[in-house]
Design an enzyme around this catalytic site. Structure first.
Site: not given
Ligand code: PGA
Length: 256
Positions: A13, A15, A99, A101, A171, A177, A217
């Site tokens: 992803n 982003k 997601h 976010e 998640e 993140g 992460s």
């Molecule tokens: P990350 O993001 O691996 O940077 O923690 C995962 C995600 O948001 O899908």
């Protein structure tokens, strides 16, 4: 429980990272590194404007291209939105929906996540449906209730025959993140809970066939132990997917 009944999917992803020209380079580099790694499906979900160059760069490779969101209406006065048929016509096979976010910063609710999921499935897209608890919910001991509720609301009205195109990404929001990864045991526990909810909704056979990824992460150092868990069928990877060498190592970890 048998992992052999379902596909392992490693999805990146990106982003809001990578311009179209950067995307072309990164997709080619990733594709070169994951060539012949057929033990899992490899997907890169990219910003809308990168789709054209990403699809072109992925042509003839085992990398599939996904989008990061989709609108629920087919067309109309929805400034700034993108429909499912726009995505399929561009060669997109997967789309991330829900997601955290989007939920946190853009007002997505389980209702809109459900509508977007339906629109995407009806257009023939495969949906990576994201859900997970925030830190306060985990600390309050209600992770099971939260993910169960999200699973039920987000899948409401989706018929059994479309479940083959639904991938769930568990998640935990506190792990995204942040560098804080769920332990393999925590990931396993919640992925198993989600599978249990799917079994109640759709029966054991569909539950056993549904890919449930872990995301938050995940990186080249921790992927193997997470993926070794029997209910963790892949990963949704943010930061580490921007570095082809790191992402390819996660794909390697999924070959076992
Ligand atoms: P990350 O993001 O691996 O940077 O923690 C995962 C995600 O948001 O899908």
């Amino acid at each position: 429980m048998n992992k052999a009944t379902r596909k392992t999917i490693i999805a990146g992803n990106w982003k809001m990272n990578m311009t179209p020209s950067e995307a072309a380079v990164a997709v080619k580099e990733t594709a070169e590194l994951v060539k012949g790694k057929n033990g899992c499906e490899v997907v890169l979900c990219v910003p809308y404007v990168d789709i054209a160059t990403a699809v072109a760069a992925a042509a003839g490779t085992n990398v599939k291209i996904g989008a990061e969101n989709v609108h629920f209406e087919a067309k109309g006065a929805y400034t700034g939105e993108i429909s499912a048929s726009m995505l399929t016509e561009c060669g997109v096979e997967y789309v991330i929906v829900g997601h955290s976010e989007r939920r946190q910063y853009f007002g997505e609710t389980d209702k809109t996540v459900n509508l977007r999921t339906k629109a995407a499935l009806n257009a023939g897209l495969k949906v990576i449906l994201c859900l997970g608890e925030v830190l306060e919910e985990r600390q309050a001991g209600i992770t099971e209730e939260i993910v169960s509720m999200q699973t039920k609301l987000d899948l409401a009205g989706i018929p059994a025959e479309q479940m083959k195109n639904v991938i769930i990404a568990y998640e935990p929001v506190w792990a995204i993140g942040t560098g804080l990864t769920a332990t393999p045991e925590q990931a396993e526990e919640v992925c198993a809970i989600i599978r249990g909810v799917i079994a109640k909704l759709y029966g054991e056979e569909i539950a056993e066939a549904t890919t449930i990824q872990y995301g938050g992460s995940m990186n080249d150092a921790n992927a193997a132990e997470l993926l070794a868990k029997k209910n963790v069928d892949g990963g949704l990877i943010g930061g580490a997917s921007l570095v082809p060498a790191k992402f390819a190592k996660i794909v390697d970890a999924a070959q076992a």
